[in-house]
Design a protein around this motif. Structure first.
Motif, PDB file in Angstrom:
ATOM      1  N   LYS A 192       0.830  -1.209   0.000  1.00  0.00           N
ATOM      2  CA  LYS A 192       0.000   0.000   0.000  1.00  0.00           C
ATOM      3  C   LYS A 192       0.865   1.260   0.000  1.00  0.00           C
ATOM      4  O   LYS A 192       0.605   2.210  -0.746  1.00  0.00           O
ATOM      5  CB  LYS A 192      -0.919  -0.025   1.227  1.00  0.00           C
ATOM      6  CG  LYS A 192      -1.890   1.114   1.296  1.00  0.00           C
ATOM      7  CD  LYS A 192      -2.809   0.979   2.499  1.00  0.00           C
ATOM      8  CE  LYS A 192      -3.779   2.128   2.593  1.00  0.00           C
ATOM      9  NZ  LYS A 192      -4.665   2.008   3.745  1.00  0.00           N
ATOM     10  N   TYR A 193       1.908   1.263   0.813  1.00  0.00           N
ATOM     11  CA  TYR A 193       2.821   2.407   0.891  1.00  0.00           C
ATOM     12  C   TYR A 193       3.539   2.628  -0.447  1.00  0.00           C
ATOM     13  O   TYR A 193       3.612   3.753  -0.937  1.00  0.00           O
ATOM     14  CB  TYR A 193       3.831   2.187   2.014  1.00  0.00           C
ATOM     15  CG  TYR A 193       4.919   3.221   2.052  1.00  0.00           C
ATOM     16  CD1 TYR A 193       4.683   4.489   2.560  1.00  0.00           C
ATOM     17  CD2 TYR A 193       6.188   2.930   1.566  1.00  0.00           C
ATOM     18  CE1 TYR A 193       5.671   5.458   2.575  1.00  0.00           C
ATOM     19  CE2 TYR A 193       7.191   3.882   1.578  1.00  0.00           C
ATOM     20  CZ  TYR A 193       6.930   5.144   2.083  1.00  0.00           C
ATOM     21  OH  TYR A 193       7.919   6.087   2.090  1.00  0.00           O
TER      22      TYR A 193
ATOM     23  N   ILE B  17       2.705   1.591  -3.496  1.00  0.00           N
ATOM     24  CA  ILE B  17       1.779   2.011  -4.550  1.00  0.00           C
ATOM     25  C   ILE B  17       1.461   3.494  -4.410  1.00  0.00           C
ATOM     26  O   ILE B  17       1.432   4.234  -5.402  1.00  0.00           O
ATOM     27  CB  ILE B  17       0.513   1.137  -4.529  1.00  0.00           C
ATOM     28  CG1 ILE B  17       0.855  -0.270  -5.031  1.00  0.00           C
ATOM     29  CG2 ILE B  17      -0.605   1.757  -5.357  1.00  0.00           C
ATOM     30  CD1 ILE B  17      -0.255  -1.271  -4.865  1.00  0.00           C
ATOM     31  N   ALA B  18       1.254   3.962  -3.185  1.00  0.00           N
ATOM     32  CA  ALA B  18       0.998   5.394  -2.962  1.00  0.00           C
ATOM     33  C   ALA B  18       2.201   6.230  -3.387  1.00  0.00           C
ATOM     34  O   ALA B  18       2.032   7.279  -4.022  1.00  0.00           O
ATOM     35  CB  ALA B  18       0.658   5.634  -1.495  1.00  0.00           C
ATOM     36  N   GLN B  19       3.405   5.767  -3.053  1.00  0.00           N
ATOM     37  CA  GLN B  19       4.618   6.513  -3.423  1.00  0.00           C
ATOM     38  C   GLN B  19       4.779   6.600  -4.943  1.00  0.00           C
ATOM     39  O   GLN B  19       5.054   7.668  -5.479  1.00  0.00           O
ATOM     40  CB  GLN B  19       5.855   5.848  -2.813  1.00  0.00           C
ATOM     41  CG  GLN B  19       5.965   5.997  -1.321  1.00  0.00           C
ATOM     42  CD  GLN B  19       6.141   7.450  -0.927  1.00  0.00           C
ATOM     43  OE1 GLN B  19       5.193   8.120  -0.571  1.00  0.00           O
ATOM     44  NE2 GLN B  19       7.346   7.937  -1.013  1.00  0.00           N
TER      45      GLN B  19
ATOM     46  N   THR C 104       2.506   6.155  -7.283  1.00  0.00           N
ATOM     47  CA  THR C 104       1.408   6.926  -7.861  1.00  0.00           C
ATOM     48  C   THR C 104       1.650   8.418  -7.700  1.00  0.00           C
ATOM     49  O   THR C 104       1.441   9.200  -8.632  1.00  0.00           O
ATOM     50  CB  THR C 104       0.066   6.530  -7.204  1.00  0.00           C
ATOM     51  OG1 THR C 104      -0.131   5.122  -7.370  1.00  0.00           O
ATOM     52  CG2 THR C 104      -1.088   7.277  -7.823  1.00  0.00           C
ATOM     53  N   LYS C 105       2.134   8.825  -6.527  1.00  0.00           N
ATOM     54  CA  LYS C 105       2.431  10.244  -6.296  1.00  0.00           C
ATOM     55  C   LYS C 105       3.520  10.740  -7.243  1.00  0.00           C
ATOM     56  O   LYS C 105       3.400  11.818  -7.827  1.00  0.00           O
ATOM     57  CB  LYS C 105       2.861  10.462  -4.853  1.00  0.00           C
ATOM     58  CG  LYS C 105       3.146  11.917  -4.518  1.00  0.00           C
ATOM     59  CD  LYS C 105       3.638  12.069  -3.098  1.00  0.00           C
ATOM     60  CE  LYS C 105       3.945  13.491  -2.718  1.00  0.00           C
ATOM     61  NZ  LYS C 105       4.660  14.278  -3.688  1.00  0.00           N
TER      62      LYS C 105
ATOM     63  N   ARG D  70       2.023  11.076 -10.642  1.00  0.00           N
ATOM     64  CA  ARG D  70       1.105  12.223 -10.693  1.00  0.00           C
ATOM     65  C   ARG D  70       1.859  13.539 -10.823  1.00  0.00           C
ATOM     66  O   ARG D  70       1.357  14.493 -11.408  1.00  0.00           O
ATOM     67  CB  ARG D  70       0.228  12.270  -9.452  1.00  0.00           C
ATOM     68  CG  ARG D  70      -0.934  11.335  -9.505  1.00  0.00           C
ATOM     69  CD  ARG D  70      -1.833  11.543  -8.322  1.00  0.00           C
ATOM     70  NE  ARG D  70      -2.949  10.611  -8.383  1.00  0.00           N
ATOM     71  CZ  ARG D  70      -3.907  10.564  -7.504  1.00  0.00           C
ATOM     72  NH1 ARG D  70      -3.909  11.387  -6.480  1.00  0.00           N
ATOM     73  NH2 ARG D  70      -4.876   9.693  -7.626  1.00  0.00           N
TER      74      ARG D  70
ATOM     75  N   ARG E  89      -7.151   7.960 -10.345  1.00  0.00           N
ATOM     76  CA  ARG E  89      -7.634   6.634  -9.925  1.00  0.00           C
ATOM     77  C   ARG E  89      -7.137   5.563 -10.896  1.00  0.00           C
ATOM     78  O   ARG E  89      -6.677   4.497 -10.495  1.00  0.00           O
ATOM     79  CB  ARG E  89      -9.156   6.643  -9.832  1.00  0.00           C
ATOM     80  CG  ARG E  89      -9.733   5.359  -9.275  1.00  0.00           C
ATOM     81  CD  ARG E  89     -11.248   5.386  -9.105  1.00  0.00           C
ATOM     82  NE  ARG E  89     -11.935   5.710 -10.355  1.00  0.00           N
ATOM     83  CZ  ARG E  89     -12.522   6.878 -10.618  1.00  0.00           C
ATOM     84  NH1 ARG E  89     -12.517   7.837  -9.716  1.00  0.00           N
ATOM     85  NH2 ARG E  89     -13.123   7.095 -11.769  1.00  0.00           N
TER      86      ARG E  89
ATOM     87  N   ALA F  55      -3.495   4.843 -10.341  1.00  0.00           N
ATOM     88  CA  ALA F  55      -3.269   3.985  -9.175  1.00  0.00           C
ATOM     89  C   ALA F  55      -3.532   2.523  -9.507  1.00  0.00           C
ATOM     90  O   ALA F  55      -2.820   1.628  -9.036  1.00  0.00           O
ATOM     91  CB  ALA F  55      -4.149   4.437  -8.012  1.00  0.00           C
TER      92      ALA F  55
END
Length: 130
Positions: free
Chosen positions: A11-12, A14-16, A18-19, A22, A40, A43
């Motif tokens: 989860k961490y 994927i967030a990194q 994706t950021k 972006r 979305r 992600a």
């Protein structure tokens, strides 16, 4: 991969990723799109890529990616000549030299069984000396 630690790590990460994407993608996105939908979807792509890379990392396969050196002899099993209509076997028999490698060749090595098995996945695109 089924542990709570892995799920938190996934989860961490994927967030990194994706950021980071972006931050880069607005430079190439169509200005008329819905940014929340694009974020979305991004992600989802990052999650699929992360899961695929985790599976490849744990499967016992090794991908070998090599770029042929300029001046090396043309080898039919691992190369594709982009600037010649001559048959690849003839190029190899003549000892034709490579001028420039455009793409690498990719080999899969399966270490999961008792014997090591190799397979060519993709041949290198090369320009040859004429």
């Amino acid at each position: 991969m089924g542990t709570q630690d892995y799920r938190s790590f996934r989860k961490y990460m994927i967030a990194q990723h994706t950021k980071k994407l972006r931050d880069v993608l607005p430079l190439v996105l169509n200005p008329n799109i819905n940014r929340s939908d694009a974020g979305r979807d991004l992600a989802v792509v990052v999650a699929k890529a992360f899961d695929l890379s985790a599976q490849l990392f744990t499967c016992g396969w090794t991908f070998i990616i090599n770029m042929p050196e300029a001046g090396a002899k043309f080898a039919r099993p691992s190369m594709r000549a982009r600037n010649s209509d001559v048959e690849p076997l003839d190029l190899q028999m003549r000892g034709t030299r490579i001028r420039f490698a455009v793409t690498p060749f990719v080999t899969l090595r399966d270490d999961s069984g008792l014997a090591i098995v190799t397979r060519n996945i993709d041949r290198s695109s090369v320009l040859i000396e004429q």
